[in-house]
Design an enzyme around this catalytic site. Sequence first.
Site, PDB file in Angstrom:
ATOM      1  N   ASN A   1      22.484  11.860  -5.948  1.00 37.41           N
ATOM      2  CA  ASN A   1      21.062  11.667  -6.269  1.00 37.41           C
ATOM      3  C   ASN A   1      20.628  12.861  -7.119  1.00 37.41           C
ATOM      4  O   ASN A   1      20.446  13.956  -6.602  1.00 37.41           O
ATOM      5  CB  ASN A   1      20.266  11.595  -4.957  1.00 37.41           C
ATOM      6  CG  ASN A   1      18.770  11.515  -5.197  1.00 37.41           C
ATOM      7  OD1 ASN A   1      18.319  11.359  -6.341  1.00 37.41           O
ATOM      8  ND2 ASN A   1      18.001  11.626  -4.127  1.00 37.41           N
ATOM      9  N   TRP A   2      20.485  12.630  -8.406  1.00 44.16           N
ATOM     10  CA  TRP A   2      20.178  13.732  -9.323  1.00 44.16           C
ATOM     11  C   TRP A   2      18.717  14.167  -9.245  1.00 44.16           C
ATOM     12  O   TRP A   2      18.336  15.166  -9.856  1.00 44.16           O
ATOM     13  CB  TRP A   2      20.508  13.330 -10.769  1.00 44.16           C
ATOM     14  CG  TRP A   2      21.959  13.063 -11.030  1.00 44.16           C
ATOM     15  CD1 TRP A   2      22.992  13.138 -10.136  1.00 44.16           C
ATOM     16  CD2 TRP A   2      22.548  12.671 -12.283  1.00 44.16           C
ATOM     17  NE1 TRP A   2      24.174  12.817 -10.752  1.00 44.16           N
ATOM     18  CE2 TRP A   2      23.937  12.529 -12.071  1.00 44.16           C
ATOM     19  CE3 TRP A   2      22.027  12.427 -13.560  1.00 44.16           C
ATOM     20  CZ2 TRP A   2      24.817  12.156 -13.085  1.00 44.16           C
ATOM     21  CZ3 TRP A   2      22.893  12.048 -14.563  1.00 44.16           C
ATOM     22  CH2 TRP A   2      24.275  11.916 -14.335  1.00 44.16           C
ATOM     23  N   LYS A   3      17.900  13.389  -8.565  1.00 49.21           N
ATOM     24  CA  LYS A   3      16.455  13.695  -8.459  1.00 49.21           C
ATOM     25  C   LYS A   3      15.893  13.927  -9.860  1.00 49.21           C
ATOM     26  O   LYS A   3      16.230  13.198 -10.786  1.00 49.21           O
ATOM     27  CB  LYS A   3      16.242  14.871  -7.502  1.00 49.21           C
ATOM     28  CG  LYS A   3      16.922  14.617  -6.137  1.00 49.21           C
ATOM     29  CD  LYS A   3      16.572  15.584  -5.055  1.00 49.21           C
ATOM     30  CE  LYS A   3      17.312  15.219  -3.776  1.00 49.21           C
ATOM     31  NZ  LYS A   3      17.001  16.104  -2.659  1.00 49.21           N
TER      32      LYS A   3
ATOM     33  N   HIS B   1      13.625   7.363   0.181  1.00 54.45           N
ATOM     34  CA  HIS B   1      14.043   8.768   0.274  1.00 54.45           C
ATOM     35  C   HIS B   1      12.904   9.580   0.899  1.00 54.45           C
ATOM     36  O   HIS B   1      11.732   9.307   0.652  1.00 54.45           O
ATOM     37  CB  HIS B   1      14.399   9.309  -1.114  1.00 54.45           C
ATOM     38  CG  HIS B   1      15.096  10.628  -1.045  1.00 54.45           C
ATOM     39  ND1 HIS B   1      14.399  11.808  -0.865  1.00 54.45           N
ATOM     40  CD2 HIS B   1      16.402  10.963  -1.085  1.00 54.45           C
ATOM     41  CE1 HIS B   1      15.281  12.807  -0.795  1.00 54.45           C
ATOM     42  NE2 HIS B   1      16.500  12.314  -0.934  1.00 54.45           N
TER      43      HIS B   1
ATOM     44  N   GLU C   1      11.720  12.318   0.177  1.00 54.94           N
ATOM     45  CA  GLU C   1      10.784  12.908  -0.794  1.00 54.94           C
ATOM     46  C   GLU C   1       9.765  11.865  -1.240  1.00 54.94           C
ATOM     47  O   GLU C   1       8.617  12.207  -1.558  1.00 54.94           O
ATOM     48  CB  GLU C   1      11.567  13.495  -1.979  1.00 54.94           C
ATOM     49  CG  GLU C   1      12.276  14.781  -1.562  1.00 54.94           C
ATOM     50  CD  GLU C   1      13.563  15.088  -2.309  1.00 54.94           C
ATOM     51  OE1 GLU C   1      13.814  14.476  -3.366  1.00 54.94           O
ATOM     52  OE2 GLU C   1      14.324  15.932  -1.812  1.00 54.94           O
TER      53      GLU C   1
ATOM     54  N   GLU D   1      19.387  11.171   6.374  1.00 55.96           N
ATOM     55  CA  GLU D   1      19.144  12.465   5.747  1.00 55.96           C
ATOM     56  C   GLU D   1      18.074  13.218   6.548  1.00 55.96           C
ATOM     57  O   GLU D   1      16.882  12.960   6.378  1.00 55.96           O
ATOM     58  CB  GLU D   1      18.641  12.276   4.314  1.00 55.96           C
ATOM     59  CG  GLU D   1      19.615  11.562   3.405  1.00 55.96           C
ATOM     60  CD  GLU D   1      19.348  11.877   1.935  1.00 55.96           C
ATOM     61  OE1 GLU D   1      20.282  12.338   1.260  1.00 55.96           O
ATOM     62  OE2 GLU D   1      18.203  11.694   1.470  1.00 55.96           O
TER      63      GLU D   1
ATOM     64  N   GLY E   1      18.276  20.222   0.680  1.00 58.14           N
ATOM     65  CA  GLY E   1      18.023  21.309  -0.264  1.00 58.14           C
ATOM     66  C   GLY E   1      17.831  22.666   0.401  1.00 58.14           C
ATOM     67  O   GLY E   1      17.387  23.614  -0.227  1.00 58.14           O
TER      68      GLY E   1
ATOM     69  N   SER F   1      22.398  18.828   2.140  1.00 57.83           N
ATOM     70  CA  SER F   1      23.233  20.011   1.922  1.00 57.83           C
ATOM     71  C   SER F   1      24.731  19.733   2.079  1.00 57.83           C
ATOM     72  O   SER F   1      25.472  20.570   2.597  1.00 57.83           O
ATOM     73  CB  SER F   1      22.784  21.173   2.831  1.00 57.83           C
ATOM     74  OG  SER F   1      21.455  21.569   2.484  1.00 57.83           O
TER      75      SER F   1
ATOM     76  N   GLY G   1      22.605  15.677  -3.076  1.00 56.39           N
ATOM     77  CA  GLY G   1      21.592  16.103  -4.040  1.00 56.39           C
ATOM     78  C   GLY G   1      22.134  17.212  -4.919  1.00 56.39           C
ATOM     79  O   GLY G   1      22.840  16.981  -5.905  1.00 56.39           O
ATOM     80  N   GLY G   2      21.836  18.465  -4.553  1.00 54.46           N
ATOM     81  CA  GLY G   2      22.171  19.620  -5.378  1.00 54.46           C
ATOM     82  C   GLY G   2      23.608  19.653  -5.875  1.00 54.46           C
ATOM     83  O   GLY G   2      23.867  19.927  -7.052  1.00 54.46           O
TER      84      GLY G   2
HETATM   85  P1  13P Z   1      20.767  18.164  -1.044  1.00 48.51           P
HETATM   86  O1  13P Z   1      22.217  17.728  -1.092  1.00 48.51           O
HETATM   87  O2  13P Z   1      20.360  18.965  -2.248  1.00 48.51           O
HETATM   88  O3  13P Z   1      20.413  18.791   0.250  1.00 48.51           O
HETATM   89  O4  13P Z   1      19.892  16.802  -1.153  1.00 48.51           O
HETATM   90  C1  13P Z   1      20.173  15.749  -0.319  1.00 48.51           C
HETATM   91  C2  13P Z   1      19.393  14.567  -0.761  1.00 48.51           C
HETATM   92  O5  13P Z   1      18.178  14.541  -0.655  1.00 48.51           O
HETATM   93  C3  13P Z   1      20.119  13.450  -1.365  1.00 48.51           C
HETATM   94  O6  13P Z   1      19.316  12.339  -1.487  1.00 48.51           O
END
Ligand code: 13P
Length: 269
Positions: free
Chosen positions: A15-17, A109, A111, A181, A187, A226, A247-248
């Site tokens: 997920n590149w956000k 998600h 977020e 999640e 993050g 993470s 994510g990251g």
């Molecule tokens: P991180 O891997 O950066 O913690 O993000 C997880 C995430 O929200 C994937 O959707």
Amino acid sequence: MSNEKKSRKPLVAGNWKMHHGGLSGVELAGAVARLAREVPHVELVIAPPYTALAAAAHECDAEAAGGRGDVRVAIAGQNMHASHTGAFTGEISSAMLKDSGCTWVILGHSERRQHFGETDAAVAAKTTAAFKQGLVPIVCVGETLAEREAGHTLEVVKRQLDAVLPVLHAHVATAAAIAYEPVWAIGTGKHAGPAEAEEVHAAIRGWLAATSATLAAQTRILYGGSVKGDNAAGLLGCPNIDGALVGGASLDAVSFGAIARAADALASS
Ligand code: 13P
């Protein structure tokens, strides 16, 4: 590894956000598409921002055509509107995701829930719309730190899951994915320990099984929060963890590759 777990191909999704929306996204998609050839036991999905979807899909098609053709990286939207079309300035529909080359979509998600007020009902409506369009949803669930500390983790996750269960059940043949999640692990560099994550994954599997044995057997339950190359094997080795939503570490091909390789090694052992 149990035969039932073996029957679910591991899914590693990036997920590149709000990153890599232009040329850098096209380059990263190409690098992930090349990586896919090295991890044949894993299904790879990337979720670029809307602005890079079509170009990333094109890049993945081109790489797949140049290789064995059976290792195409799939493209996911990060969100969508529940309506098919209409006066919703700034929104993206399921049909638009499809037109851009998506076959998957991430829904609910944390977020989106936290910053954009998405409710369980909205997530359920989007999930229905995604199936209708032939997109496979990755439905996200997870508790906040306050909810975990108050001992409400399973209750919160069950409530979020219950909202989409009838929809998932109605489309059992599509084999959607669920991503657990924990919000406090996103993050932050603080991932849930394998035992902590597995407890929730096993509970989710149990709730799916209470609805349908097929649903429980086919649904891939991903862990997100993470995930990195050095903790992926511990998490993905758990009986009810079928992949990762990253994510990251999905923002460059080396760190994403380390996770995909860990998943591939487990699946091929
Ligand atoms: P991180 O891997 O950066 O913690 O993000 C997880 C995430 O929200 C994937 O959707």
